[in-house]
Design a protein around this motif. Sequence first.
Motif, PDB file in Angstrom:
ATOM      1  N   LYS A 124      -8.067  -7.701   8.026  1.00 39.88           N
ATOM      2  CA  LYS A 124      -6.860  -8.067   8.756  1.00 39.88           C
ATOM      3  C   LYS A 124      -5.709  -8.308   7.777  1.00 39.88           C
ATOM      4  CE  LYS A 124      -8.937 -10.033  12.926  1.00 39.88           C
ATOM      5  NZ  LYS A 124      -9.018 -11.219  13.811  1.00 39.88           N
ATOM      6  N   VAL A 125      -4.515  -8.050   8.252  1.00 43.37           N
ATOM      7  CA  VAL A 125      -3.324  -8.195   7.405  1.00 43.37           C
ATOM      8  C   VAL A 125      -3.220  -9.610   6.841  1.00 43.37           C
ATOM      9  CG1 VAL A 125      -0.781  -8.169   7.412  1.00 43.37           C
ATOM     10  CG2 VAL A 125      -2.064  -6.364   8.583  1.00 43.37           C
ATOM     11  N   LYS A 126      -3.550 -10.618   7.651  1.00 41.47           N
ATOM     12  CA  LYS A 126      -3.411 -12.003   7.200  1.00 41.47           C
ATOM     13  C   LYS A 126      -4.382 -12.350   6.066  1.00 41.47           C
ATOM     14  CE  LYS A 126      -6.378 -13.865  10.899  1.00 41.47           C
ATOM     15  NZ  LYS A 126      -6.359 -14.710  12.122  1.00 41.47           N
ATOM     16  N   SER A 127      -5.408 -11.520   5.861  1.00 38.30           N
ATOM     17  CA  SER A 127      -6.366 -11.766   4.791  1.00 38.30           C
ATOM     18  C   SER A 127      -6.048 -10.994   3.513  1.00 38.30           C
ATOM     19  CB  SER A 127      -7.782 -11.401   5.256  1.00 38.30           C
ATOM     20  OG  SER A 127      -8.163 -12.193   6.364  1.00 38.30           O
ATOM     21  N   LEU A 128      -5.014 -10.162   3.565  1.00 39.85           N
ATOM     22  CA  LEU A 128      -4.637  -9.387   2.386  1.00 39.85           C
ATOM     23  C   LEU A 128      -3.882 -10.258   1.392  1.00 39.85           C
ATOM     24  CD1 LEU A 128      -3.258  -6.120   4.065  1.00 39.85           C
ATOM     25  CD2 LEU A 128      -5.509  -6.440   3.025  1.00 39.85           C
ATOM     26  N   SER A 129      -4.065  -9.969   0.113  1.00 35.17           N
ATOM     27  CA  SER A 129      -3.242 -10.610  -0.907  1.00 35.17           C
ATOM     28  C   SER A 129      -1.810 -10.122  -0.773  1.00 35.17           C
ATOM     29  CB  SER A 129      -3.768 -10.271  -2.302  1.00 35.17           C
ATOM     30  OG  SER A 129      -3.580  -8.882  -2.574  1.00 35.17           O
ATOM     31  N   LYS A 130      -0.880 -10.806  -1.439  1.00 39.89           N
ATOM     32  CA  LYS A 130       0.522 -10.391  -1.375  1.00 39.89           C
ATOM     33  C   LYS A 130       0.687  -8.967  -1.900  1.00 39.89           C
ATOM     34  CE  LYS A 130       3.670 -13.457  -1.957  1.00 39.89           C
ATOM     35  NZ  LYS A 130       4.624 -14.462  -2.521  1.00 39.89           N
ATOM     36  N   MET A 132      -1.600  -6.549  -1.915  1.00 38.90           N
ATOM     37  CA  MET A 132      -2.173  -5.593  -0.966  1.00 38.90           C
ATOM     38  C   MET A 132      -1.275  -5.425   0.259  1.00 38.90           C
ATOM     39  SD  MET A 132      -6.293  -6.142  -0.984  1.00 38.90           S
ATOM     40  CE  MET A 132      -7.300  -5.505  -2.331  1.00 38.90           C
ATOM     41  N   ALA A 133      -0.652  -6.519   0.707  1.00 40.55           N
ATOM     42  CA  ALA A 133       0.278  -6.420   1.837  1.00 40.55           C
ATOM     43  C   ALA A 133       1.476  -5.535   1.471  1.00 40.55           C
ATOM     44  CB  ALA A 133       0.745  -7.810   2.255  1.00 40.55           C
ATOM     45  N   SER A 134       1.942  -5.675   0.224  1.00 40.70           N
ATOM     46  CA  SER A 134       3.035  -4.812  -0.236  1.00 40.70           C
ATOM     47  C   SER A 134       2.587  -3.362  -0.307  1.00 40.70           C
ATOM     48  CB  SER A 134       3.527  -5.271  -1.606  1.00 40.70           C
ATOM     49  OG  SER A 134       4.162  -6.519  -1.512  1.00 40.70           O
TER      50      SER A 134
END
Length: 284
Positions: A124-130, A132-134
């Motif tokens: 899930k997006v909320k579990s991604l590091s900053k 990885m979200a980028s």
Amino acid sequence: MRIEVKNLSKVYNQTAALKDVSFSLTEPKIYGLLGRNGAGKTTFMEILAGHILASSGEILINGDRPFDNRKLTEKICLIKEGDNFNKDMKVKQILRSYSLFYATWDHQLAMDLIREYNLPLHTKVKSLSKGMASALGIIVGLACKAPVTIFDEPYIGLDAAARKKFYEILLEEYEKEKRTIIFSTHLIDEVSLLFEEVLILQEGTLLLQEGAETLRHNTCSVSGPITEVEQFLENKEVIKRDQLAGMMTAYVFGSKTEAKQAGLTVEGVPIQDLMIYLTEKKGA
């Protein structure tokens, strides 16, 4: 796609983020949108993407306004610094939803980039590091292949190697298929060689719009004895002067060849330094 910005203004609680801005982007290029914090860059990009309305004036893309225009917003992709995606969705669901929205979606490119950035599809997006979200934002921005693609500081959390890879892939994809790419960044030195045209905003107004090569060729730093530098600067637009112990360094719009012929020491001015000097200039 032709982008026309006509007398664009945006006011938040009596504070003007944009003030009567007008310019045109007439062809597919990589545009650098530069300026200090609070210059109005993000506000402009959100209006362009159809996310918010202007207070006055307008943006037209091929003659149409983007706000509440599904047919047009399917051709525009804005990737911001953060909060691009629903945090409860998985990476694979994000990719799926964007593939349905953008008719130009490149599934193979998306999968290649997923592997390049080692992104977990089932997380899930909320579990991604900053970082990885980028990376997810970068993947969506590149794979959507929207005719107008906007990157607003898209790489927060990525290390230098990952950012460099992004720039390389961005240029490769642009060379394969031209589109209008608007890139806003504070890491100007890292990406300035990608820019074909530069726009600088200052306190909500357009300070400069110029071809990047023109800026590189027609701006220079000249150094020498004060009297010789001052003589060279006559009738030229001076960005900044520094003096020390009888010597002067000036940053100026002018010919490097002419400065060399005058016996002065001449160097180029990086676009990042130029932006800093111009936005420091009183009455710029």
